[in-house]
Design an enzyme around this catalytic site. Structure first.
Site, mmCIF file in Angstrom:
data_model
loop_
_atom_site.group_PDB
_atom_site.id
_atom_site.type_symbol
_atom_site.label_atom_id
_atom_site.label_comp_id
_atom_site.label_asym_id
_atom_site.label_seq_id
_atom_site.Cartn_x
_atom_site.Cartn_y
_atom_site.Cartn_z
ATOM 1 N N PRO A 159 0.803 -1.229 0.000
ATOM 2 C CA PRO A 159 0.000 0.000 0.000
ATOM 3 C C PRO A 159 0.833 1.276 0.000
ATOM 4 O O PRO A 159 1.773 1.426 0.780
ATOM 5 C CB PRO A 159 -0.817 -0.123 1.287
ATOM 6 N N CYS A 160 0.456 2.189 -0.892
ATOM 7 C CA CYS A 160 1.226 3.423 -1.070
ATOM 8 C C CYS A 160 0.632 4.613 -0.328
ATOM 9 O O CYS A 160 1.285 5.654 -0.212
ATOM 10 C CB CYS A 160 1.332 3.756 -2.552
ATOM 11 N N GLN A 161 -0.604 4.495 0.181
ATOM 12 C CA GLN A 161 -1.269 5.661 0.778
ATOM 13 C C GLN A 161 -0.457 6.336 1.889
ATOM 14 O O GLN A 161 -0.482 7.565 1.997
ATOM 15 C CB GLN A 161 -2.650 5.265 1.313
#
Length: 462
Positions: free
Chosen positions: A204-206
């Protein structure tokens, strides 16, 4: 939930972890063991009381539908947030009361267990193709299968995939079947993961993107990186390929500069590298723009690692982008096909009132058809008023969005890829904006596999 709790914010901010990953004998919540997991054990008469106490917190600290039998008692499996609170000794008072009474026991490290995803079976054609594979790979945080599209084209066989989002699961299963597809990776015991040569993950990049709050590992989603380490440490594949946003390099004390020599890496990036090295890998990273492979400007950070001491490993070289890549205009559908994506009158008025339109007008908001598209994001449709790139089509009364198929082409997915999610077209936009670009993955993977002696040099030619 009390805002003083480590998960008291909307983005699950947690206490900073400074313990080294090499501390194998440390508590279960240390990074080597992945995200915090665990369960509360109770006798059947106390089950509803425990569930009520966990549900009183926001968000609910119990995993949905995760009550299992365990040695004659009931195990209520906790979310990452809930397990972290218990590991740090900061459980809600109602749970603390039950723990003090001895009517409830916290068992850290107890995982729910791999949950196969329901979906269509693999076709006979795909099953036959997998029998002639030359290497095995796994795909963590699989999304809609961007890594798999790339690696199967190189002769690889996916032996395990994990994806928590049910809509992504549906799209993945529609293309590849569901036999190898599992849900939440934090629930999976590493012993379930089959042997493989290459591990892939677009974790996940958030927590790392410029569009978010940039909390890094203080965001629960950022902690999911440690699940990659857990599988690497347990399965010891020959190599890995990871992808994330380029901004990760500069979080927590770093800064970007137009002159690469003046860029300063932040603590988040340094920790990622050191953790990957600590589980036994030689690590390289590179920021690559996808625009040589697809008609989209998409900067991403890639990590490649080879298990230390491999006798077959040769010098790895990052791939060079192909020359004369396709323009945006070449992947557009006809006006007839794209008519359904025309902006409504209300949407077009909202665009014309936006700050971006008032400051830049058509040159800023309309796609340059002879060039490359801007970066496709997961919020493409939701951000239509201010940021979404639009297509000006003379055959339509108003500008339009990219179609779903056009977005898939911008990412490099083949036209035979089923987008699924007919019940919600916007979900496909979201999924594609979160995906990896298969042609870029394929190019990097070819170089990895050549270094391992799995693929001959001829496979690297464009």
């Amino acid at each position: 939930m009390d805002q003083n709790h480590p998960f008291g914010g909307s983005h699950c901010k947690k206490p900073r972890r400074d313990t080294s990953i090499s501390d194998v004998d440390g508590p279960l919540w240390l990074p080597r063991n992945g995200c915090p997991v665990g369960a509360l054990l109770c006798d059947i008469p106390r089950l509803q009381e425990v569930l009520k106490a966990l549900a009183a917190e926001k968000p609910n600290l119990a995993r949905p539908k995760a009550v299992k039998d365990y040695n004659g008692r009931k195990a209520v499996h906790l979310t990452i947030e809930g397990a972290t609170l218990l590991c740090f000794g900061q459980a809600p008072e109602a749970i603390n009361k039950l723990l003090r009474e001895g009517s409830v026991e916290f068992l850290p490290g107890l995982r729910l267990g791999a949950q196969r995803c329901r979906g269509p079976a693999r076709s006979a054609e795909k099953a036959l193709a997998s029998n002639s594979s030359c290497f095995a790979f796994v795909e963590l945080f699989a999304g809609i299968g961007g890594f798999r599209w790339a690696l199967e084209a190189l002769g690889g066989q996916c032996v395990f995939a994990s994806e928590i989002d049910v809509d992504c699961q549906d799209a993945y299963a529609a293309n590849f079947g569901s036999e190898d597809l599992y849900g939440d990776i934090t629930a999976v015991d590493a012993k379930v993961v089959p042997s493989h040569e290459l591990l892939t993950a677009g974790f996940p990049c958030q927590p790392f993107t410029r569009r978010g709050e940039r909390l890094g590992f203080e965001d629960a989603r950022g902690e999911l990186f440690f699940e990659v380490l857990r599988i690497l440490h347990s399965c010891k594949p020959k190599a890995f390929l990871l992808e994330n946003v380029w901004n990760m390099q500069f979080l927590d004390g770093g800064h970007w500069d137009a002159d690469p020599q003046k860029c300063v890496f932040g603590e988040v990036y340094k920790k990622v590298i050191s953790c990957l090295e600590d589980v036994g890998y030689e690590v390289q990273s590179k920021q690559i723009n996808s625009d040589g492979w697809v008609p989209q400007k998409r900067e991403r950070l890639y990590f490649v690692g080879f298990r230390r001491g491999l006798p077959l490993a040769k010098d790895f070289q990052w791939p060079e982008p192909p020359a004369n890549g396709r323009s945006l205009e070449e992947v557009l559908e006809s006006a007839e096909m794209a008519q359904c994506c025309e902006l409504t009158e209300a949407q077009w008025r909202a665009v014309q009132k936006s700050s971006t339109w008032l400051s830049g007008g058509a040159p800023l908001r309309f796609a340059q058809l002879e060039g490359k598209a801007r970066t496709l994001t997961s919020s493409y449709k939701a951000s239509f008023a201010c940021t979404a790139e639009l297509v000006s089509d003379p055959q339509l009364e108003r500008p339009r969005f990219f179609t779903r198929r056009e977005c898939a082409r911008l990412m490099g997915f083949p036209d035979k890829c089923l987008l699924g999610n007919e019940h919600s077209e916007n979900r496909a936009y979201h999924q594609l904006g979160n995906a990896v670009c298969p042609p870029v993955i394929k190019a990097i993977a070819e170089a990895i596999l050549h270094s391992l002696g799995i693929l001959p040099m001829v496979h690297r030619k464009q």
